[in-house]
Motif scaffolding. Structure first.
Motif, PDB file in Angstrom:
ATOM      1  N   GLY A  75      23.993 -41.340 -30.956  1.00 50.81           N
ATOM      2  CA  GLY A  75      24.120 -40.651 -32.236  1.00 50.81           C
ATOM      3  C   GLY A  75      25.060 -39.463 -32.148  1.00 50.81           C
ATOM      4  N   GLU A  76      24.996 -38.754 -31.024  1.00 52.39           N
ATOM      5  CA  GLU A  76      25.836 -37.582 -30.853  1.00 52.39           C
ATOM      6  C   GLU A  76      27.303 -37.945 -30.634  1.00 52.39           C
ATOM      7  OE1 GLU A  76      23.114 -34.134 -28.895  1.00 52.39           O
ATOM      8  OE2 GLU A  76      23.332 -35.958 -27.743  1.00 52.39           O
ATOM      9  N   LEU A  77      27.522 -39.165 -30.150  1.00 50.37           N
ATOM     10  CA  LEU A  77      28.891 -39.594 -29.885  1.00 50.37           C
ATOM     11  C   LEU A  77      29.630 -40.046 -31.141  1.00 50.37           C
ATOM     12  CD1 LEU A  77      28.533 -41.502 -26.530  1.00 50.37           C
ATOM     13  CD2 LEU A  77      30.008 -39.564 -26.964  1.00 50.37           C
ATOM     14  N   LYS A  78      28.856 -40.446 -32.108  1.00 51.97           N
ATOM     15  CA  LYS A  78      29.478 -40.873 -33.362  1.00 51.97           C
ATOM     16  C   LYS A  78      30.103 -39.664 -34.032  1.00 51.97           C
ATOM     17  CE  LYS A  78      26.348 -44.144 -34.901  1.00 51.97           C
ATOM     18  NZ  LYS A  78      25.213 -44.223 -35.797  1.00 51.97           N
ATOM     19  N   PRO A  79      31.353 -39.794 -34.455  1.00 48.67           N
ATOM     20  CA  PRO A  79      31.941 -38.636 -35.116  1.00 48.67           C
ATOM     21  C   PRO A  79      31.199 -38.350 -36.425  1.00 48.67           C
ATOM     22  CG  PRO A  79      33.408 -40.546 -35.262  1.00 48.67           C
ATOM     23  CD  PRO A  79      32.253 -40.945 -34.399  1.00 48.67           C
ATOM     24  N   ILE A  80      30.872 -37.085 -36.598  1.00 48.12           N
ATOM     25  CA  ILE A  80      30.174 -36.678 -37.822  1.00 48.12           C
ATOM     26  C   ILE A  80      31.212 -36.410 -38.905  1.00 48.12           C
ATOM     27  CG2 ILE A  80      28.921 -34.726 -38.825  1.00 48.12           C
ATOM     28  CD1 ILE A  80      26.870 -35.492 -37.145  1.00 48.12           C
ATOM     29  N   SER A  81      30.927 -36.868 -40.084  1.00 44.35           N
ATOM     30  CA  SER A  81      31.807 -36.500 -41.181  1.00 44.35           C
ATOM     31  C   SER A  81      30.972 -36.018 -42.361  1.00 44.35           C
ATOM     32  CB  SER A  81      32.706 -37.675 -41.569  1.00 44.35           C
ATOM     33  OG  SER A  81      31.928 -38.786 -41.898  1.00 44.35           O
ATOM     34  N   ILE A  82      31.655 -35.399 -43.278  1.00 42.49           N
ATOM     35  CA  ILE A  82      30.971 -34.858 -44.446  1.00 42.49           C
ATOM     36  C   ILE A  82      31.044 -35.883 -45.567  1.00 42.49           C
ATOM     37  CG2 ILE A  82      31.076 -33.059 -46.220  1.00 42.49           C
ATOM     38  CD1 ILE A  82      32.386 -31.319 -43.914  1.00 42.49           C
ATOM     39  N   LEU A  83      29.886 -36.258 -46.067  1.00 44.46           N
ATOM     40  CA  LEU A  83      29.847 -37.258 -47.125  1.00 44.46           C
ATOM     41  C   LEU A  83      29.982 -36.628 -48.500  1.00 44.46           C
ATOM     42  CD1 LEU A  83      26.953 -39.641 -46.019  1.00 44.46           C
ATOM     43  CD2 LEU A  83      29.397 -39.869 -45.597  1.00 44.46           C
ATOM     44  N   LEU A  88      25.546 -25.480 -55.395  1.00 47.67           N
ATOM     45  CA  LEU A  88      24.201 -25.120 -55.821  1.00 47.67           C
ATOM     46  C   LEU A  88      24.304 -23.757 -56.477  1.00 47.67           C
ATOM     47  CD1 LEU A  88      21.792 -25.881 -52.846  1.00 47.67           C
ATOM     48  CD2 LEU A  88      21.956 -27.089 -55.009  1.00 47.67           C
ATOM     49  N   GLY A  89      24.023 -23.711 -57.759  1.00 46.26           N
ATOM     50  CA  GLY A  89      24.187 -22.460 -58.470  1.00 46.26           C
ATOM     51  C   GLY A  89      25.595 -21.962 -58.220  1.00 46.26           C
ATOM     52  N   ASN A  90      25.761 -20.658 -58.070  1.00 42.61           N
ATOM     53  CA  ASN A  90      27.098 -20.170 -57.744  1.00 42.61           C
ATOM     54  C   ASN A  90      27.070 -19.379 -56.450  1.00 42.61           C
ATOM     55  OD1 ASN A  90      25.736 -17.996 -58.644  1.00 42.61           O
ATOM     56  ND2 ASN A  90      27.347 -17.211 -59.968  1.00 42.61           N
ATOM     57  N   TYR A  91      26.222 -19.848 -55.526  1.00 47.06           N
ATOM     58  CA  TYR A  91      26.092 -19.087 -54.284  1.00 47.06           C
ATOM     59  C   TYR A  91      26.113 -19.959 -53.046  1.00 47.06           C
ATOM     60  CZ  TYR A  91      21.342 -20.804 -53.858  1.00 47.06           C
ATOM     61  OH  TYR A  91      20.263 -21.635 -53.706  1.00 47.06           O
ATOM     62  N   ALA A  92      26.041 -21.273 -53.194  1.00 48.71           N
ATOM     63  CA  ALA A  92      25.891 -22.112 -52.005  1.00 48.71           C
ATOM     64  C   ALA A  92      26.377 -23.533 -52.240  1.00 48.71           C
ATOM     65  CB  ALA A  92      24.423 -22.144 -51.572  1.00 48.71           C
ATOM     66  N   TYR A  93      26.505 -24.268 -51.131  1.00 45.94           N
ATOM     67  CA  TYR A  93      26.786 -25.692 -51.188  1.00 45.94           C
ATOM     68  C   TYR A  93      25.718 -26.444 -50.425  1.00 45.94           C
ATOM     69  CZ  TYR A  93      31.380 -25.617 -53.315  1.00 45.94           C
ATOM     70  OH  TYR A  93      32.396 -25.487 -54.205  1.00 45.94           O
ATOM     71  N   ASN A  94      25.367 -27.576 -50.958  1.00 48.83           N
ATOM     72  CA  ASN A  94      24.494 -28.493 -50.247  1.00 48.83           C
ATOM     73  C   ASN A  94      25.425 -29.536 -49.631  1.00 48.83           C
ATOM     74  OD1 ASN A  94      22.761 -31.389 -51.144  1.00 48.83           O
ATOM     75  ND2 ASN A  94      22.169 -30.089 -49.434  1.00 48.83           N
ATOM     76  N   ILE A  95      25.353 -29.689 -48.305  1.00 43.43           N
ATOM     77  CA  ILE A  95      26.268 -30.605 -47.632  1.00 43.43           C
ATOM     78  C   ILE A  95      25.500 -31.799 -47.071  1.00 43.43           C
ATOM     79  CG2 ILE A  95      27.990 -30.857 -45.802  1.00 43.43           C
ATOM     80  CD1 ILE A  95      28.569 -27.908 -45.986  1.00 43.43           C
ATOM     81  N   ALA A  96      26.009 -32.994 -47.360  1.00 39.73           N
ATOM     82  CA  ALA A  96      25.428 -34.211 -46.799  1.00 39.73           C
ATOM     83  C   ALA A  96      26.345 -34.720 -45.703  1.00 39.73           C
ATOM     84  CB  ALA A  96      25.270 -35.269 -47.884  1.00 39.73           C
ATOM     85  N   PHE A  97      25.758 -34.985 -44.525  1.00 37.31           N
ATOM     86  CA  PHE A  97      26.539 -35.442 -43.381  1.00 37.31           C
ATOM     87  C   PHE A  97      26.341 -36.931 -43.144  1.00 37.31           C
ATOM     88  CE2 PHE A  97      25.785 -30.935 -42.727  1.00 37.31           C
ATOM     89  CZ  PHE A  97      27.046 -30.486 -42.386  1.00 37.31           C
ATOM     90  N   SER A  98      27.280 -37.500 -42.402  1.00 44.01           N
ATOM     91  CA  SER A  98      27.239 -38.942 -42.154  1.00 44.01           C
ATOM     92  C   SER A  98      26.075 -39.365 -41.261  1.00 44.01           C
ATOM     93  CB  SER A  98      28.558 -39.403 -41.534  1.00 44.01           C
ATOM     94  OG  SER A  98      28.796 -38.697 -40.333  1.00 44.01           O
ATOM     95  N   ASP A  99      25.408 -38.414 -40.622  1.00 45.85           N
ATOM     96  CA  ASP A  99      24.248 -38.803 -39.794  1.00 45.85           C
ATOM     97  C   ASP A  99      22.972 -38.851 -40.631  1.00 45.85           C
ATOM     98  OD1 ASP A  99      23.854 -36.131 -40.251  1.00 45.85           O
ATOM     99  OD2 ASP A  99      23.451 -35.606 -38.162  1.00 45.85           O
ATOM    100  N   GLY A 100      23.112 -38.728 -41.930  1.00 43.77           N
ATOM    101  CA  GLY A 100      21.960 -38.865 -42.803  1.00 43.77           C
ATOM    102  C   GLY A 100      21.290 -37.555 -43.176  1.00 43.77           C
ATOM    103  N   HIS A 101      21.765 -36.458 -42.568  1.00 40.93           N
ATOM    104  CA  HIS A 101      21.159 -35.162 -42.849  1.00 40.93           C
ATOM    105  C   HIS A 101      21.793 -34.550 -44.094  1.00 40.93           C
ATOM    106  CE1 HIS A 101      18.792 -31.729 -41.823  1.00 40.93           C
ATOM    107  NE2 HIS A 101      19.831 -30.925 -41.822  1.00 40.93           N
TER     108      HIS A 101
END
Ligand SMILES: [Zn+2]
Length: 116
Positions: A75-83, A88-101
């Motif tokens: 799992g760690e060897l797989k390159p992670i990408s941003i899906l 969120l509001g005007n203060y943050a981003y919710n980020i989904a990664f390719s590892d399902g998180h």
């Protein structure tokens, strides 16, 4: 006139850089670069912070001792990408990664720290 703090610095644009990176243009003129892995490691959610802590504790405890060799899982060897990056509001981003998180909330403050 405005209720917003004067120092509020917000992203003006986000662009993809290469396979697994991105760049954010901030409203104060700074342009910072990010890697998917860097963001994944910086995930501030409780689960990831707990994992980070466990890793550090492990390192502390194995100091001076014969320790087990590091392991790199498939799992760690797989390159992670941003899906997905969702504001969120005007203060943050919710980020989904390719590892399902996808539960990390990245505040602008945190994003400013993680960028290079
Ligand atoms: Zn997380």
């Amino acid at each position: 006139m405005t209720n917003e703090p004067e120092t509020l610095i917000v992203p003006e644009s986000i662009e993809r850089v290469g396979e697994n990176g991105l760049a954010i243009q901030w409203s104060d003129g700074q342009r910072l670069s990010y890697s998917a892995v860097g963001l994944r490691d910086g995930c501030p959610c409780a689960t990831c912070r707990e994992k980070q802590r466990a890793k550090e504790k492990d390192r502390e405890e194995s100091k001076g001792k014969l320790r087990s060799l590091p392991v790199l899982s498939a799992g760690e060897l797989k390159p992670i990408s941003i899906l997905r990056m969702r504001p969120l509001g005007n203060y943050a981003y919710n980020i989904a990664f390719s590892d399902g998180h996808d539960s990390g909330i990245f505040t602008f403050d945190l994003l400013r720290q993680l960028g290079k």
